[in-house]
Design an enzyme around this catalytic site. Structure first.
Site, PDB file in Angstrom:
ATOM      1  N   ALA A   2      33.076  49.770 114.997  1.00 48.37           N
ATOM      2  CA  ALA A   2      32.683  49.519 113.602  1.00 48.37           C
ATOM      3  C   ALA A   2      31.184  49.291 113.476  1.00 48.37           C
ATOM      4  O   ALA A   2      30.721  48.589 112.591  1.00 48.37           O
ATOM      5  CB  ALA A   2      33.446  48.313 113.060  1.00 48.37           C
ATOM      6  N   ARG A  14      26.679  58.724 105.929  1.00 48.86           N
ATOM      7  CA  ARG A  14      27.216  59.686 104.967  1.00 48.86           C
ATOM      8  C   ARG A  14      27.858  59.010 103.750  1.00 48.86           C
ATOM      9  O   ARG A  14      28.123  59.658 102.746  1.00 48.86           O
ATOM     10  CB  ARG A  14      28.213  60.623 105.670  1.00 48.86           C
ATOM     11  CG  ARG A  14      27.536  61.583 106.647  1.00 48.86           C
ATOM     12  CD  ARG A  14      28.504  62.231 107.622  1.00 48.86           C
ATOM     13  NE  ARG A  14      28.840  61.355 108.745  1.00 48.86           N
ATOM     14  CZ  ARG A  14      29.598  61.715 109.783  1.00 48.86           C
ATOM     15  NH1 ARG A  14      30.119  62.932 109.825  1.00 48.86           N
ATOM     16  NH2 ARG A  14      29.852  60.867 110.766  1.00 48.86           N
ATOM     17  N   GLN A  68      26.663  45.729 119.274  1.00 46.18           N
ATOM     18  CA  GLN A  68      26.198  46.911 120.006  1.00 46.18           C
ATOM     19  C   GLN A  68      24.675  47.013 120.010  1.00 46.18           C
ATOM     20  O   GLN A  68      24.101  47.788 120.771  1.00 46.18           O
ATOM     21  CB  GLN A  68      26.812  48.179 119.379  1.00 46.18           C
ATOM     22  CG  GLN A  68      26.584  49.445 120.209  1.00 46.18           C
ATOM     23  CD  GLN A  68      27.034  50.714 119.491  1.00 46.18           C
ATOM     24  OE1 GLN A  68      27.748  50.655 118.497  1.00 46.18           O
ATOM     25  NE2 GLN A  68      26.619  51.859 120.006  1.00 46.18           N
ATOM     26  N   GLY A  71      35.223  66.936 116.022  1.00 47.72           N
ATOM     27  CA  GLY A  71      34.931  67.519 117.335  1.00 47.72           C
ATOM     28  C   GLY A  71      36.089  68.424 117.759  1.00 47.72           C
ATOM     29  O   GLY A  71      37.253  68.071 117.600  1.00 47.72           O
ATOM     30  N   ASN A 114      56.290  26.019  70.685  1.00 52.23           N
ATOM     31  CA  ASN A 114      55.673  27.128  69.966  1.00 52.23           C
ATOM     32  C   ASN A 114      54.182  26.850  69.830  1.00 52.23           C
ATOM     33  O   ASN A 114      53.787  25.846  69.254  1.00 52.23           O
ATOM     34  CB  ASN A 114      56.338  27.238  68.580  1.00 52.23           C
ATOM     35  CG  ASN A 114      56.125  28.621  67.995  1.00 52.23           C
ATOM     36  OD1 ASN A 114      55.029  29.177  68.118  1.00 52.23           O
ATOM     37  ND2 ASN A 114      57.163  29.164  67.375  1.00 52.23           N
ATOM     38  N   SER A 117      48.685  26.673  63.862  1.00 47.17           N
ATOM     39  CA  SER A 117      47.606  27.633  64.082  1.00 47.17           C
ATOM     40  C   SER A 117      46.251  26.942  64.096  1.00 47.17           C
ATOM     41  O   SER A 117      46.021  25.997  63.331  1.00 47.17           O
ATOM     42  CB  SER A 117      47.601  28.675  62.966  1.00 47.17           C
ATOM     43  OG  SER A 117      48.800  29.396  63.014  1.00 47.17           O
TER      44      SER A 117
HETATM   45  C1  UD1 Z   1      33.908  61.070 115.970  1.00 44.71           C
HETATM   46  C2  UD1 Z   1      34.087  61.923 117.232  1.00 44.71           C
HETATM   47  C3  UD1 Z   1      34.689  63.258 116.842  1.00 44.71           C
HETATM   48  C4  UD1 Z   1      36.003  63.044 116.128  1.00 44.71           C
HETATM   49  C5  UD1 Z   1      35.840  62.107 114.951  1.00 44.71           C
HETATM   50  C6  UD1 Z   1      37.211  61.718 114.418  1.00 44.71           C
HETATM   51  C7  UD1 Z   1      32.339  61.291 118.802  1.00 44.71           C
HETATM   52  C8  UD1 Z   1      31.010  61.641 119.352  1.00 44.71           C
HETATM   53  N1  UD1 Z   1      32.801  62.114 117.867  1.00 44.71           N
HETATM   54  O1  UD1 Z   1      32.982  61.758 115.156  1.00 44.71           O
HETATM   55  O2  UD1 Z   1      34.912  64.053 117.997  1.00 44.71           O
HETATM   56  O3  UD1 Z   1      36.516  64.303 115.700  1.00 44.71           O
HETATM   57  O4  UD1 Z   1      35.159  60.889 115.334  1.00 44.71           O
HETATM   58  O5  UD1 Z   1      37.136  60.913 113.264  1.00 44.71           O
HETATM   59  O6  UD1 Z   1      32.947  60.332 119.232  1.00 44.71           O
HETATM   60  N2  UD1 Z   1      30.394  53.931 115.908  1.00 44.71           N
HETATM   61  C9  UD1 Z   1      29.948  52.804 116.546  1.00 44.71           C
HETATM   62  N3  UD1 Z   1      28.756  52.852 117.213  1.00 44.71           N
HETATM   63  C10 UD1 Z   1      28.013  53.972 117.263  1.00 44.71           C
HETATM   64  C11 UD1 Z   1      28.471  55.129 116.592  1.00 44.71           C
HETATM   65  C12 UD1 Z   1      29.676  55.081 115.936  1.00 44.71           C
HETATM   66  O7  UD1 Z   1      30.611  51.757 116.531  1.00 44.71           O
HETATM   67  O8  UD1 Z   1      26.956  53.925 117.880  1.00 44.71           O
HETATM   68  C13 UD1 Z   1      31.671  53.861 115.180  1.00 44.71           C
HETATM   69  C14 UD1 Z   1      31.509  54.207 113.717  1.00 44.71           C
HETATM   70  O9  UD1 Z   1      31.259  53.014 112.973  1.00 44.71           O
HETATM   71  C15 UD1 Z   1      32.856  54.820 113.366  1.00 44.71           C
HETATM   72  C16 UD1 Z   1      33.322  55.422 114.693  1.00 44.71           C
HETATM   73  O10 UD1 Z   1      32.547  54.822 115.707  1.00 44.71           O
HETATM   74  O11 UD1 Z   1      33.787  53.834 112.962  1.00 44.71           O
HETATM   75  C17 UD1 Z   1      33.141  56.937 114.732  1.00 44.71           C
HETATM   76  O12 UD1 Z   1      31.778  57.236 114.550  1.00 44.71           O
HETATM   77  P1  UD1 Z   1      31.304  58.428 113.615  1.00 44.71           P
HETATM   78  O13 UD1 Z   1      29.819  58.492 113.637  1.00 44.71           O
HETATM   79  O14 UD1 Z   1      31.970  58.353 112.311  1.00 44.71           O
HETATM   80  O15 UD1 Z   1      31.857  59.667 114.450  1.00 44.71           O
HETATM   81  P2  UD1 Z   1      32.272  61.096 113.880  1.00 44.71           P
HETATM   82  O16 UD1 Z   1      31.053  61.869 113.590  1.00 44.71           O
HETATM   83  O17 UD1 Z   1      33.262  60.929 112.816  1.00 44.71           O
HETATM   84 CA    CA Z   2      33.908  59.236 111.564  1.00 43.63          CA
END
Ligand code: UD1
Ligand code: CA
Length: 456
Positions: A11, A17, A75, A140, A375, A405
């Site tokens: 998360a 986006r 992170q 992916g 009432n 009233s």
């Molecule tokens: C990711 C997958 C993709 C898959 C898709 C499914 C990777 C590289 N790609 O892409 O193959 O089809 O999910 O929904 O894994 N997050 C972190 N730390 C980070 C980056 C992301 O916690 O540094 C979390 C985001 O908050 C999110 C999740 O990981 O909840 C997925 O990240 P996101 O950037 O949405 O990956 P996608 O481009 O959707």
């Molecule tokens: Ca995603």
């Protein structure tokens, strides 16, 4: 199951986006923050530990979920999904763990059971759930070898035209061994890709052939939310699922496209829900009710045979066969007795309304105890608040009392059983049972006054 399983929920992403100042996982889906969905899923698995990786909006996320038994891991700069999993390492003790993206909310527990089963049976180091989509972007792509083993995942932005034609995609849900080979592979990830991120997906190529892809047959279950178009689409799917489950249980939903349910709401059979109705929180509706058109209920309990239309109810209880609306506002702590009728432009807060009592027009009742069969006239007000004082004062209105009233009852005050308060009175002293209380100046009539004025 071979030993305990941990869960890592991702998360920390920027959620670019979404184009939002709000962290993506706090956007609402059917009234609940997105992150609530993977956390509930994790809870159903009874995991050894649940680790939530956070970064952007971390304070707000941790505050929102402070009552959940999870460990938050920061992170730092979110450098990709692989980097996110690495940052959870120290918090993990179970021999294997699921990875759940924070933005994939509709996953059924059965999908994780299927994943774990195959993962264990195959002895893989890493396994993931995949689905086949007719519109595979922006997911992916799963590239398999001649024998059908997954050999790599290519992110959409890095894929060749041939790879883009693949319709099997990664759901982002993994089962990983808590094993040095997995951590070493994660440490070897490189950000040499279009996004410049450490992709968790590169694990497949690094651990090949000790990787399994489990194809889940229901693509809708594993859709993710990257932008607000996805959010609306998944809201539509979840809404339809909830309403269909109600309909199968005997609830009539007149127009499922125009009713907005939360996942924790319960509705009993033979209740009819009309369009424009929002049911959120822990709302429970009894049988044979008519709810809507245009009703907004949150955390409210409604007995059987109740009608509620064009009204707002927040944390209230409504007894059987009561009628609420149109245009009533029942606020926290309102408890409406059986067969009571609360009508046009009536507001009730923190008050008990007795069985069969009527307040049909333009009244405010706050911090009051109203007996049965009373009432409350049009425009009657309990004046529960005095300037300069913090506390709210209570009003008691006895059984069968009649409040005329536009009467103002200045609290604290008691109106006895069967008492009558004359219209327009401002009542400052208790009224004994069966008494009449009047507080208004005698009427003055001056015959021909207007005519004389005209004549000068
Ligand atoms: C990711 C997958 C993709 C898959 C898709 C499914 C990777 C590289 N790609 O892409 O193959 O089809 O999910 O929904 O894994 N997050 C972190 N730390 C980070 C980056 C992301 O916690 O540094 C979390 C985001 O908050 C999110 C999740 O990981 O909840 C997925 O990240 P996101 O950037 O949405 O990956 P996608 O481009 O959707
Ligand atoms: Ca995603």
């Amino acid at each position: 199951m071979e030993g305990p399983v941990g869960v890592v929920v991702l998360a920390a992403g920027k959620g670019t986006r979404m184009r939002s100042a709000r962290p993506k996982v706090l956007h609402l889906l059917c009234g609940l923050p997105l992150l609530e969905y993977p956390l509930r899923l994790a809870r159903e698995l009874d995991p050894a530990e649940t680790v939530v990786v956070v970064s952007h909006g971390k304070d707000l996320i941790e505050a929102t979920f402070s009552h959940w038994p999870v460990k938050f891991v920061d992170q730092g700069e979110p450098l990709g999904t692989g980097h996110a999993v690495l940052s959870a390492r120290a918090a993990l003790s179970a021999p294997r763990f699921f990875v759940l993206p924070g933005d994939v909310p509709l996953v059924p527990p059965q999908a994780l059971h299927a994943l774990l089963e195959r993962h264990l049976a195959s002895g893989a180091l890493a396994s993931f759930l995949s689905v086949e989509l007719s519109e595979p972007n922006p997911y992916g792509r799963v590239v398999r070898d001649e024998s059908g083993k997954p050999k790599k995942i290519v992110e959409a932005g890095d894929a060749s035209p041939g790879e883009l034609a693949i319709r099997e995609v990664n759901s982002g849900i993994w089962c990983l061994e808590n094993h040095p080979a997995v951590w070493e592979a994660l440490a070897r990830l490189s950000p040499q890709n279009v996004k410049g991120e450490y992709y968790l997906t590169d694990l497949v190529a690094l651990l090949y052939p000790r990787v399994e892809a489990v194809l889940w047959p229901e693509p809708e279950d594993l859709l993710g939310i990257n932008d607000r178009v996805d959010l609306a689409r998944l809201e539509g799917i979840l809404r339809r699922r909830i309403l269909e489950s109600w309909m199968r249980e005997g609830v009539t939903v007149v127009d499922p496209a125009a009713v907005y349910p939360g996942p924790d709401v319960r509705v009993s059979p033979d209740t009819v829900i009309f369009p424009g109705t929002f049911l959120f929180g822990k709302t429970e509706i009894g049988p044979n009710c008519q709810i809507g058109p245009q009703a907004y209920l949150v955390d409210s309990k409604v007995g059987e045979g109740v009608r509620i239309w064009f009204s707002v109810l927040e944390a209230v209880e409504v007894g059987p066969e009561a009628q609420i609306g149109p245009y009533a506002h029942l606020r926290a702590g309102a408890r409406i007795g059986a067969r009571a009728r609360i009508g046009n432009f009536v507001e009730i807060k923190a008050s008990q309304i007795g069985e069969g009592t009527k307040a049909l027009h333009l009244a405010y009742i706050g911090d009051a105890e109203v007996g049965p069969g009373a009432n409350i006239g049009a425009g009657a007000i309990t004046c529960n608040f005095q300037p300069g004082k913090k506390e709210k004062f209570r009003t008691e209105i006895g059984a069968g009392a009649f409040i005329g009233s536009n009467a103002c009852l200045i609290a604290p005050i008691r109106i006895g059983e069967g008492a009558v308060v004359g219209a327009g009175s401002v009542i400052t002293e208790d009224v004994p049972p069966y008494a009449l209380a009047l507080e208004r100046s005698p009427q003055v009539v001056k015959p021909n006054w207007a005519r004389r004025k005209e004549e000068g």
